[in-house]
Motif scaffolding. Sequence first.
Motif: not given
Length: 347
Positions: A6-8, A20-22, A54-57, A209-210
């Motif tokens: 998993i990237n960002n 948040n950018n996981l 769906a992911a945002d990013k 917190d994400g």
Amino acid sequence: MSRITINNLSKKFDEKDVLNNLNLEVESEEMVALLGPSGCGKTTTLKLISGLLAADKGDIKLDGNSVIDLPTEKRGAVLVFQENLLFPHLNIEDNIAFGLKMAGVDRKIREKRVEELLELVNLPGYQKRMPNELSGGQQQRIALARALAINPKVLLLDEPISNLDANLREEMRELIRKIHEEENMTTIFVTHDREEALLIADRIAVMKDGNLEQIGTPEELYRSPVNKYVADFFGQANYIRGCKIGDEFYPDCQNNNIEANNFEKKLVMIRPEFLHLSKKEDSEADLMVLKAKVIKRSYAGERIYYKVEAEKLKKPLRVIDYNLSNYQAGEEVFLHIPLDKAAYLDE
Ligand SMILES: Nc1ncnc2c1ncn2[C@@H]1O[C@H](COP(=O)(O)OP(=O)(O)O)[C@@H](O)[C@H]1O
Ligand SMILES: [Mg+2]
């Protein structure tokens, strides 16, 4: 076999950052527990991996291939929800075989697979029962069997044990571990319970917190947390503020060399069972020895809890002693702090 990368990965709900950018990597056939308090983004992470959201990013790869644009059924990752969501009007056989039927699998093959899966979850012969005839724990096992029917490579479990009675949890934990190993799965096990995570997972990813705070083996998280949040999550901790010069550590930075040297301000974390008290000052390498006074002694059967005030330290420290020493409140002692067992946290 499947490695998850998993990237960002980021996700907002109503303009609020939930992930948040996981970044997270789960090795093939590894079980990672995703651990964090309610609302930190665990379920959202599983839904993004399975494709239900769906992911945002960011990107999600299975064995190096991006699956972010694939629909759920093509990803090879199944999610078992906290609430098992069996179809109430279908019997157990039809519940388990549902995905296979949708995929057009022949009836004979479906029946064989259902039989195998019921054996696997220790409920042989349950084909014709209805979901409401089963206990909560049994329904959870059927939900597992249904998830496995389509031969997924990745198993995503959302708090599968949290709703069960304490006496059923160990049994379910063992079953999940058995399935993970026998079926060569790559598994993410979500929980808010530290002990569940410690008991079942190969590695634990701690979320807040994400954000991912740290990932490591249970021992790494206990012994070498990267920050106060992880340290406190995994047990009692003593903190000492000070300055580090090379291998030396000075509480409150009281040393002549501090001005001249290149020092780093650090927060030292050490668990209470690594500290010990003595009447003699004798010191070994890696040990910081401080004059101290016992302020409280509590007898707890196989161990003694002390609270001590050490010279140079602002706050009292906690000591757990399994050697059942007998220092009384008010007694002057030496406090031995093995710095090789300490974790240095950035301030
Ligand atoms: N569909 C949604 N719409 C709006 N907010 C959501 C939605 N799903 C989750 N959230 C919010 O996102 C945060 C993370 O939720 P979740 O991933 O379910 O956390 P966890 O599983 O760790 O308890 C929470 O603040 C939750 O209220
Ligand atoms: Mg959740």
